[in-house]
Design an enzyme around this catalytic site. Structure first.
Site, PDB file in Angstrom:
ATOM      1  CG  ASN A  67      -0.333  -0.235   2.497  1.00 29.92           C
ATOM      2  OD1 ASN A  67       0.663  -0.943   2.586  1.00 29.92           O
ATOM      3  ND2 ASN A  67      -0.853   0.377   3.536  1.00 29.92           N
ATOM      4  CG  HIS A  87      -6.637  -5.613   7.316  1.00 31.19           C
ATOM      5  ND1 HIS A  87      -5.839  -5.161   8.329  1.00 31.19           N
ATOM      6  CD2 HIS A  87      -7.815  -4.972   7.468  1.00 31.19           C
ATOM      7  CE1 HIS A  87      -6.500  -4.281   9.062  1.00 31.19           C
ATOM      8  NE2 HIS A  87      -7.707  -4.143   8.570  1.00 31.19           N
ATOM      9  CG  HIS A 111      -2.684  -7.010  11.707  1.00 30.44           C
ATOM     10  ND1 HIS A 111      -2.143  -5.865  11.185  1.00 30.44           N
ATOM     11  CD2 HIS A 111      -3.792  -7.252  10.989  1.00 30.44           C
ATOM     12  CE1 HIS A 111      -2.899  -5.443  10.209  1.00 30.44           C
ATOM     13  NE2 HIS A 111      -3.895  -6.259  10.065  1.00 30.44           N
ATOM     14  CG  ASP A 168       0.867  -4.195  11.646  1.00 30.67           C
ATOM     15  OD1 ASP A 168       1.046  -3.963  10.434  1.00 30.67           O
ATOM     16  OD2 ASP A 168      -0.252  -4.265  12.161  1.00 30.67           O
ATOM     17  N   GLY A 219      -1.763   3.292  13.390  1.00 34.41           N
ATOM     18  CA  GLY A 219      -0.439   2.721  13.164  1.00 34.41           C
ATOM     19  C   GLY A 219       0.562   3.035  14.255  1.00 34.41           C
TER      20      GLY A 219
END
Lengths: 435, 329
Positions: free
Chosen positions: A105, A190, A243, A316, A335
């Site tokens: 991304n 995800h 995650h 991550d 994030g």
């Protein structure tokens, strides 16, 4: 190193050798020749050190394969003000990471060969850590048309994912899984059912209600995983859940593994270190996707790390600058930067006695490498000398002002940890040395 | 009046800001209500204006449109003699946070004494309060808190019924999106009232019982024997998607009319923070029933409560300035 003569041969002696892949945990040495592990073990150099070789005394500290971080956002191309391949490389080196895998991304999105080539070229230029890439699963991450999986596979894509977006359309996911199987490629999801999770700013529950923030129910995660597992069962393709953050997700994955489905998963240290109360008074540095969960979920993730249900621990790493975080909670980006805190935070369960050292190291080295089919992550003659020397016992406090990463967004500032990276080696070259 | 107010012990509210009710003690709340009570009396006198805030600057910073609350704060500040500036900032044209922080820094440089802030995001007013040196009053932030509304509701009840303790108050409607509900839940429970929430399941926040309230999805059951019925506005602008099937259905099951109100105590009183959607949340006839409806009283109490808040916060500012000056000598 001492006794230097530049013949490419180096000896690391007096180390606690840790190789989670083989279960090795013994004092010994490693011989590196031209960047490759030539030999290692407790008996090595029993007859004395060869003449003219570079020697480094590890003083009994832990010497393990370098960490393999399977989930990193770089910021380059597109958001170089947050992170560049250079700063991410420095941060990774300081964190003991010798191989990292980049999410697609970026801007532009890595949905064609040129994006992957760009990152590979820039990483080669930097000569720091090894940088591998995922490719987008769908064009422009829009969730509609699958990318050129075969071509991207030929150019080295290590897996296919829409990064921080879930592939919502079941038919698209089904076709992606079926098509990727022809290339034995990995699909990474995800896990968040978008129609349930899109408006949620934090974990749903009492705290979200008190703060007046819209909640994201844990069900949104497990629901997506359960749907995908049906498709995995149908197609037989390799599938990885990124995650994992809830107790129910872990339970479902555990059952799927027991049934022999080709499913793997990772989590990030914040999901077993913090719970939703990290958000506290609208602390945007604790805003992540998926959100920090309830204490029972955190405990379940920690347990799944300890028992190995969770295959890998990834940082991550998601750099966000001040302007992206110093906003009202709803407007702030999600994030946490994690490259430099990955090892120390992951060692906490070991120090508490909840997990074994080799178990956690396995989740940071050979298990992600195996999932991604990377020739790294273990001590083995003939493999690149990607190594990490660390002091298992040293206590310190995380200080974000010392981060090499361009962005400092961490909720762990001033958090006490135990275990410090002393030296990071890639292909026999020292790329980080603690002060 | 100011002499009367001076007879109160202002150290009972030592806070620099008023960001929410959640952290406030019953004594702090009682003090604010006692002070506001005096301003109610003052406001009914012909000579309403005081010079207590003479030379002070109050800025109404509204990132979300609101005529009623802004006017109430403006009137309150002017009655205390302050200079008042109203600023409306659109959040749609520029990225929200940049506007918020940038505006805060700019305004701070102009050295206002009090900022009254309304913002569509929960937590935004707290964030702003960390960036400025003046006192900040939360004029409503997202779905989080609207402290002066809860105070004026409490003052309205206290003046009509004489107490808050022991009363059963039903808060009905769009609880999920309501900052009024959250502030009222905190205030009423800390003051010893029993709070019931009544909403369709889609508009009831999760784990809400943990806030010390009883939750009902059946309005008739929830209204049984209550003293006060507090209706909320259906916040259609906050709704993304279909929370209720239709306005007609909503009124049928969750709109307040005489028949449903008859399940409450015979002398039960009706409140609404306004603006009302007549025929959606509340029957028009009931809203205008002066025997049962406290809606107009609420508006009057609003000005008095806001005067009390401005009064107390500027006294804290003065105290802090004096302390600082004292330290320097």
């Amino acid at each position: 190193m001492t006794g230097a003569r530049d013949n490419g041969r180096k000896a690391l002696i007096n180390a606690r050798l840790l190789d989670p892949a083989s279960g090795l945990d013994q004092t010994g040495a490693i011989l590196i020749d031209q960047g490759v592990i030539q030999d290692f073990g407790p008996q090595l150099f029993n007859d004395g050190l060869p003449e003219g070789i570079e020697v480094f005394d590890c003083k009994g500290h832990c010497l393990a394969p370098g960490l393999v971080d399977m989930r990193v956002q770089l910021g380059e191309p597109g958001e170089e003000h947050k992170e560049t391949i250079h700063t991410a490389g420095l941060a990774a080196a300081a964190g003991g990471v010798t191989s990292l895998v980049v999410l697609p991304n970026t801007e532009p999105v890595m949905d064609d060969v040129s994006g992957i080539e760009f990152v590979a070229r820039r990483a080669r230029e930097e000569k720091l850590v090894k940088v591998f890439t995922y490719a987008a699963l769908t064009r422009r991450l829009e969730g509609r048309e699958i990318t050129e999986i075969g071509l991207l596979d030929e150019y080295g894509a290590r897996g296919f994912t829409d990064g921080t977006k879930a592939v919502a359309d079941a038919q698209v996911m089904r076709r992606a899984l079926a098509y990727a199987k022809a290339f034995d490629q990995l699909i990474i999801q995800h896990p968040a059912e978008p129609s349930l999770s899109a408006s949620g700013q934090m974990n749903s529950g009492e705290l979200a209600t008190r703060l007046g923030l819209s909640g994201q129910h844990p069900l949104a995660e497990v629901m997506m995983i359960e749907r995908d597992l049906r498709l995995v069962e149908m197609t037989g393709s390799r599938y990885h859940v990124a995650h994992v953050s809830t107790a129910e997700s872990v339970a479902v994955i555990r059952r799927a593994k027991a049934r022999g489905l080709p499913v793997t998963c990772d989590t990030a240290p914040h999901y077993f270190t913090l719970n939703e109360h990290g958000v506290g008074d609208y602390r945007t540095f604790a805003k992540v996707s998926p959100p920090l969960r309830a204490e029972s979920d955190r405990a379940a993730i920690a347990e799944a790390v300890a028992d190995g249900t969770i295959d890998a621990i990834a940082s991550d790493h998601c750099p966000q600058d001040q302007d992206s975080k110093r906003l009202p909670f709803a407007a702030a980006e999600a994030g946490i930067v994690g490259l430099e805190t990955l090892l120390a935070l992951s060692l906490a369960p070991v120090h508490r006695g909840d997990a074994t050292l080799l178990g956690v190291l396995a989740q940071l080295t050979h298990r992600p490498a195996d999932i991604l089919r990377l020739p790294v992550g273990r001590l083995k003659a003939g493999l690149p000398a990607d190594l990490l020397l660390f002091d298992l016992e040293e206590s310190w406090r995380i200080d974000s002002s010392r981060f090499r990463s361009k962005s400092k967004n961490t909720p762990f500032d001033n958090h006490p940890v135990q275990g410090r990276v002393l030296r990071t080696i890639v292909d026999g070259r020292v790329i980080f040395q603690a002060e | 009046m100011s002499e009367e107010a001076n007879s109160l012990d202002f150290s009972r509210y030592p806070q620099r800001h008023l960001l929410g009710i959640a952290e406030r003690t019953s004594d702090e709340i009682s003090f604010l209500l006692d002070l506001a009570d005096r301003y109610v009396v003052q406001n009914r006198l012909p000579g309403k204006k005081l010079d207590l805030l003479s030379g002070r600057t109050v800025i109404n910073l509204f990132f979300e449109s609101s005529t009623r609350t802004r006017t109430s704060f403006e009137l309150a500040a002017k009655r205390l003699g302050a200079d008042v500036i109203n600023m409306s900032v659109s959040t749609s044209s520029i990225k929200k946070g940049e506007t918020l922080i940038d505006t805060a820094m700019t305004l701070n440089a102009m050295r206002p004494d009090v900022l009254v802030v309304r913002h569509p995001d929960s937590g935004a007013v707290q964030l702003l309060s960390e960036k400025v040196n003046c006192a900040v009053i939360n004029g409503g932030d997202g779905s989080h808190e609207h402290p002066t509304q809860a105070l004026l509701d409490a003052l309205t009840i206290r003046r009509r019924v004489g107490r808050l303790e022991g009363l059963t108050v039903a808060i009905c409607g769009d609880i999920l999106h309501s900052r009024v509900a959250r502030s009222n839940i905190h205030l009423l429970t800390v003051m010893g009232a029993h709070v019931r929430l009544i909403a369709p399941p889609t508009l009831m926040p999760s784990s809400v019982e943990r806030l010390g309230v009883e939750a009902f999805t059946d309005m008739r059951a929830g209204l049984q024997g209550v003293d006060i019925v507090m209706m909320l506005r259906l916040q259609t602008e906050r709704m993304q998607g279909n929370y209720v099937p239709s306005i007609r259905e909503y009124f049928r099951f969750y709109g307040l009319d005489q028949e449903k109100l008859s399940l409450a105590k015979p002398d039960a009183l009706v409140m609404h923070p306004g603006p009302m959607n007549r025929g959606v949340e509340i029957d028009s006839e009931l809203a205008d029933d002066l025997d049962r409806s406290l809606i107009r009283d609420q508006v009057e109490m609003g000005v008095a409560v806001r005067m009390a808040c401005l009064d107390v916060l500027t006294r804290v500012l003065r105290r802090d300035a004096e302390t600082e000056a004292g330290v320097g000598t």
